[in-house]
Design an enzyme around this catalytic site. Structure first.
Site, PDB file in Angstrom:
ATOM      1  N   PRO A 105      14.859 -16.765   1.955  1.00  0.00           N
ATOM      2  CA  PRO A 105      16.047 -15.996   1.593  1.00  0.00           C
ATOM      3  C   PRO A 105      15.735 -14.797   0.714  1.00  0.00           C
ATOM      4  CG  PRO A 105      15.978 -18.032   0.361  1.00  0.00           C
ATOM      5  CD  PRO A 105      14.748 -18.015   1.238  1.00  0.00           C
ATOM      6  N   SER A 106      16.358 -13.682   1.022  1.00  0.00           N
ATOM      7  CA  SER A 106      16.290 -12.523   0.155  1.00  0.00           C
ATOM      8  C   SER A 106      17.349 -12.735  -0.923  1.00  0.00           C
ATOM      9  CB  SER A 106      16.592 -11.280   0.981  1.00  0.00           C
ATOM     10  OG  SER A 106      16.991 -10.243   0.143  1.00  0.00           O
TER      11      SER A 106
END
Ligand code: SAH
Length: 223
Positions: free
Chosen positions: A69-70
């Site tokens: 995940p960013s």
């Protein structure tokens, strides 16, 4: 796609970005320089095309390579706000990922050094920096647990992955009065710590800023 379509997309993105900035303000991001940087950097450039339309939602999104995940815009803005709380020129980021955090920091400080352990991610991030004309970001394929000794010391070091404990190498690369911002904990529970070097001494003062959730910091780099 016509020029008109493209202009339309640009405007939509500007409007949604403005909405994201309002949300950040409501969540307590108060520094006007940080809000302006968040307004200026197009997050959709840092996401894979399939997700670009969700770029301005205040949520973490996958950035390719095992759906890592960013971080959400809120964590990106929070880290940036901690960095600019005092005048700081040179900043090291550990965990380039998509490159978004580095691009935001690049609006706020003189030079950003950023390291990533996964080569294809680094390559993509570099392309994005080039596309946006960011000349003050230098990126390298390195194990960030060891920092980036070549350019040390840094006024601030920001780690965007969670460590089990604070790596000593990073403390050693802090300039006098420099700060290390680092999430510490395991997969389920992490706290964001701010570690400040006391002047030129080898003593450090630590405060806990917030509960956060980042992907783990992994030792070693990989092609
Ligand atoms: N700052 C990034 C966040 C990426 S998520 C962004 O704005 O998108 C954390 C990143 O840290 C991942 O890309 C992961 O590969 C990287 N990472 C994990 N351990 C690392 C290490 N030891 N050295 C360098 N990068 C590391």
């Amino acid at each position: 796609m016509t020029v008109q379509d493209l202009a339309g997309i640009g405007m939509t993105s500007e409007r949604t970005r403005e909405r994201m900035v309002r949300q950040l303000e409501q969540l307590g991001i108060a520094d006007p320089r940080v809000l302006e940087a968040m307004r200026r950097v197009p997050r959709h450039i840092f996401l894979d095309e399939a997700l670009a339309h969700r770029a301005y939602e205040n949520t973490a999104l996958p950035i390719g390579h095992s759906a890592r995940p960013s971080p959400s815009p809120t964590s990106v803005a929070l880290l940036a706000q901690l960095v600019v709380a005092e005048p700081r020129r040179r900043v090291l980021e550990v965990g380039t990922g998509s490159g978004y955090q580095a691009a935001v920091l690049a609006q706020l400080v003189e030079r950003v050094y950023t390291v990533e352990r996964i080569k294809p991610l680094l390559r993509k991030a570099r392309e994005r920096f080039r596309r946006l004309g960011l000349r003050n970001v230098v990126a390298a394929h390195l194990d960030g647990v060891c920092g980036w000794p070549e350019y040390a010391p840094y006024d601030a070091i920001v780690v965007t992955a969670a460590a089990r404990q604070v790596p000593v190498e990073l403390l050693e690369q802090l300039a006098p009065d420099g700060v290390l911002v680092i999430p510490v904990g395991d997969a389920s529970r992490q706290e964001l710590r701010l570690v400040r070097r006391r002047g030129e001494t080898r003593r450090f003062a630590e405060t806990v800023v917030a509960a956060v959730r980042f992907v783990p910091l992994v030792e070693g780099s990989t092609s």
